[in-house]
Design an enzyme around this catalytic site. Structure first.
Site, PDB file in Angstrom:
ATOM      1  N   GLY A  90       0.809  -1.205   0.000  1.00 56.35           N
ATOM      2  CA  GLY A  90       0.000   0.000   0.000  1.00 56.35           C
ATOM      3  C   GLY A  90       0.847   1.261   0.000  1.00 56.35           C
ATOM      4  O   GLY A  90       2.009   1.245   0.401  1.00 56.35           O
ATOM      5  N   SER A  91       0.251   2.365  -0.429  1.00 55.09           N
ATOM      6  CA  SER A  91       0.917   3.664  -0.356  1.00 55.09           C
ATOM      7  C   SER A  91       0.766   4.230   1.055  1.00 55.09           C
ATOM      8  O   SER A  91       0.001   3.713   1.873  1.00 55.09           O
ATOM      9  CB  SER A  91       0.304   4.623  -1.376  1.00 55.09           C
ATOM     10  OG  SER A  91       0.620   4.211  -2.681  1.00 55.09           O
ATOM     11  N   GLY A  92       1.487   5.295   1.320  1.00 53.73           N
ATOM     12  CA  GLY A  92       1.388   5.957   2.615  1.00 53.73           C
ATOM     13  C   GLY A  92       2.551   5.635   3.537  1.00 53.73           C
ATOM     14  O   GLY A  92       2.557   6.046   4.699  1.00 53.73           O
ATOM     15  N   HIS A  93       3.528   4.874   3.015  1.00 57.76           N
ATOM     16  CA  HIS A  93       4.654   4.446   3.842  1.00 57.76           C
ATOM     17  C   HIS A  93       5.998   4.973   3.331  1.00 57.76           C
ATOM     18  O   HIS A  93       7.037   4.415   3.673  1.00 57.76           O
ATOM     19  CB  HIS A  93       4.724   2.917   3.884  1.00 57.76           C
ATOM     20  CG  HIS A  93       3.486   2.251   4.373  1.00 57.76           C
ATOM     21  ND1 HIS A  93       3.011   2.431   5.643  1.00 57.76           N
ATOM     22  CD2 HIS A  93       2.619   1.399   3.766  1.00 57.76           C
ATOM     23  CE1 HIS A  93       1.900   1.706   5.806  1.00 57.76           C
ATOM     24  NE2 HIS A  93       1.631   1.078   4.676  1.00 57.76           N
TER      25      HIS A  93
ATOM     26  N   ASP B 240      -1.749  -8.443   0.213  1.00 56.77           N
ATOM     27  CA  ASP B 240      -0.513  -8.538  -0.553  1.00 56.77           C
ATOM     28  C   ASP B 240      -0.176  -9.999  -0.859  1.00 56.77           C
ATOM     29  O   ASP B 240       0.245 -10.324  -1.972  1.00 56.77           O
ATOM     30  CB  ASP B 240       0.645  -7.893   0.233  1.00 56.77           C
ATOM     31  CG  ASP B 240       0.470  -6.384   0.405  1.00 56.77           C
ATOM     32  OD1 ASP B 240      -0.016  -5.738  -0.543  1.00 56.77           O
ATOM     33  OD2 ASP B 240       0.815  -5.864   1.477  1.00 56.77           O
TER      34      ASP B 240
ATOM     35  N   HIS C 149      -0.205   0.267  10.077  1.00 58.73           N
ATOM     36  CA  HIS C 149      -1.528   0.693   9.609  1.00 58.73           C
ATOM     37  C   HIS C 149      -2.444   0.945  10.789  1.00 58.73           C
ATOM     38  O   HIS C 149      -3.658   0.996  10.650  1.00 58.73           O
ATOM     39  CB  HIS C 149      -2.156  -0.373   8.709  1.00 58.73           C
ATOM     40  CG  HIS C 149      -1.254  -0.849   7.632  1.00 58.73           C
ATOM     41  ND1 HIS C 149      -0.488  -1.979   7.750  1.00 58.73           N
ATOM     42  CD2 HIS C 149      -0.968  -0.316   6.425  1.00 58.73           C
ATOM     43  CE1 HIS C 149       0.223  -2.123   6.640  1.00 58.73           C
ATOM     44  NE2 HIS C 149      -0.041  -1.139   5.835  1.00 58.73           N
TER      45      HIS C 149
END
Lengths: 333, 333
Positions: A55-58, A111, A220
């Site tokens: 996921g994005s945001g990391h 994932d 998360h």
């Protein structure tokens, strides 16, 4: 919610567009939505290719580790959401240089399903794919259930070491062996002080009360193992180091690498205060810190908090740690 | 206040201790309180030495820019407080390699007084010192009062360019000329979304209301030029780029370097969204971005916000921008 953005639902697209404009000398997109990115010189012939995703945001995870001496490609999803198997397959095709592809990613349900599907589809195209799933977060499952643990900042070491091995011309089995060895020898634990806000949600998905912290929280916002009063830096370091060494004993005289990772909003000054404490705790036990990384390696948007990863080195891993790499966010000389 | 620390009054000492433990291969302390730090190989003979300094709480400013291809030394004070002239003099003595010393620092009252005193004391010891004070913050004073402006993230360019010149063996006057040229050709403007908390104070020293932002706020919370509703990323970029280009017109066809700097808590994802907007605004006017830097270069603890710096390049500055450097926080290859 106070963020620099235009449309909450376009955050990932606009971020990727900015990133590709900024780093076109290092990265290129292989599909029109920019969710499948590879080294600008991919495929590298006669080298095992390594891919990741999540996921994005990391940031700098996952995109930040693509480049010479590091990964060959990455598939990225929406904020905190898995990329699709199609995107992973697009990356796989674009990076395969004739010696197979290794997937290295963190252990999260979406994932795993999508990477497994991509591997099956790649197999139909005669691209051999092997997989190593990072499970370094000691707080996510107790001892005995290591394979069910989440993957967090320790992923950096799996990338770094497997990639250094791949650069030597090693075959897929050997590169996979190094990634598995790294995963077996790295442990991470984090502490969160405040939540992050998903742009599409607009408010924190959980709260950590004033004066409290959550030990073992995931990147998360997954629940940790203990919510309690805010501790001093020395106490936080002691809690983490003791949990890690209990899970993975390290003998006096052995060598480690330490990674102090900021989760987003924590000042670098505080990460150095934690490093000082970790240094004392390890050297008091006769454990040598051979190399250290301090900064943001796997974030959770603007979450305040940090994680500490300890990699138990041996001579083989020490040599691989020294290899140089060049990526958009970090260069090792 | 939620921070990883032991004693609020020991933050800087513990941070410096951690930093020296982590980077002993690059930095060393020349006095017992660790407030005067130099390159591990200082003094470098037959090279103009460059020193900086300022308050703590801005990492990677100031400490992060000491190293080969960058600065020779740095004096650091308490959080947001100037180091003393004694500390600056200690640095000056330790880095002087026979070709004089250039001080480059941001325009703040305490720093100016202490650096000037240190320069006078160095002169008594036959060390020639010249000074260039960074004044890149367009929001801090109107046009016509450029010399009274504050210095912020644009300092990075003064360091980088002067240091690259010094590495060529240039004399003090030439290195100073480059630093002055860089200062004359760089402009910065910042936007703050939330305040930071000084550890010794324990609560925010100012507030930015929910839904509001402060345009032009300084990195110590100095008031900006406009407090208003939170704008979109595109609007923020347009406000900043237009203010900078009004102050420093750049012709079509000219080249610039752009620095998107996070103030502490702003996710890298958002900095890339801003970069995308800045890229469009500049290229729409026929201005070429020759090199770009995106990340945290001059922070204000955990303040949420960012600044954009634009450096107007010419052929001489372009060449100097390309030179490599190795510092604790950033390596250019």
């Amino acid at each position: 919610m106070k963020k620099f953005l235009n449309h909450p639902e376009k955050v990932v697209d606009e971020m990727l567009e900015g990133l590709l404009l900024a780093h076109s000398d290092l990265l290129r997109s292989v599909i029109s939505d920019n969710r499948a990115l590879v080294r600008v010189d991919a495929p590298v012939h006669n080298k095992v290719a390594i891919s990741t995703g999540g996921g994005s945001g990391h940031l700098p995870l996952f995109l930040g580790y693509v480049g010479k001496g590091m990964l060959d490609g990455v598939a990225v999803g929406d904020i905190f959401a898995s990329p699709s198997s199609k995107q992973m397959l697009d990356v796989t095709r674009a990076i395969h240089g004739g010696k197979g592809v290794l997937y290295i990613y963190g252990n999260y349900g979406g994932d795993v399903i999508n990477f497994d599907t991509a591997a099956e589809l790649a197999d139909l195209e005669d691209i051999r794919v092997e997989t190593v799933v990072a499970t370094d977060d000691v707080a996510s499952m107790p001892k005995g259930y290591e394979q069910q643990r989440r993957g967090v900042a320790g992923l950096f070491y799996l990338y770094k070491l497997a990639a250094a091995k791949a650069e030597t011309g090693a075959d897929l089995d050997e590169v996979k062996r190094i990634a598995e060895k790294a995963n077996a020898r790295v442990r991470t634990m984090g502490v969160a002080l405040s939540p992050c806000i998903l742009p599409a949600v607009g408010h924190p998905t959980f709260q950590v009360a004033e004066g409290e912290m959550e030990v073992g929280m995931g990147i998360h916002g997954e629940p940790g193992i203990q919510r309690g009063s805010l501790q001093t830096a020395d106490e936080v370091a002691a809690t983490i180091v003791s949990a890690i060494l209990q899970d993975m004993p390290i003998e006096k005289g052995e060598k480690v690498s330490v990674l102090i990772n900021g989760l987003g909003a924590t000042p670098l000054e505080e990460l150095y205060i934690i490093y000082k404490a970790v240094y004392s705790l390890l050297t008091d036990q006769g454990i040598h810190i051979n190399c250290r990384y301090i900064g943001e390696f796997a974030t959770s948007l603007e979450m305040a908090g940090l994680s500490v990863s300890i990699l138990h080195l041996d001579d083989e891993l020490c040599r691989l740690m020294e290899a140089p790499f060049v990526t958009p966010f970090r260069i090792q000389h």
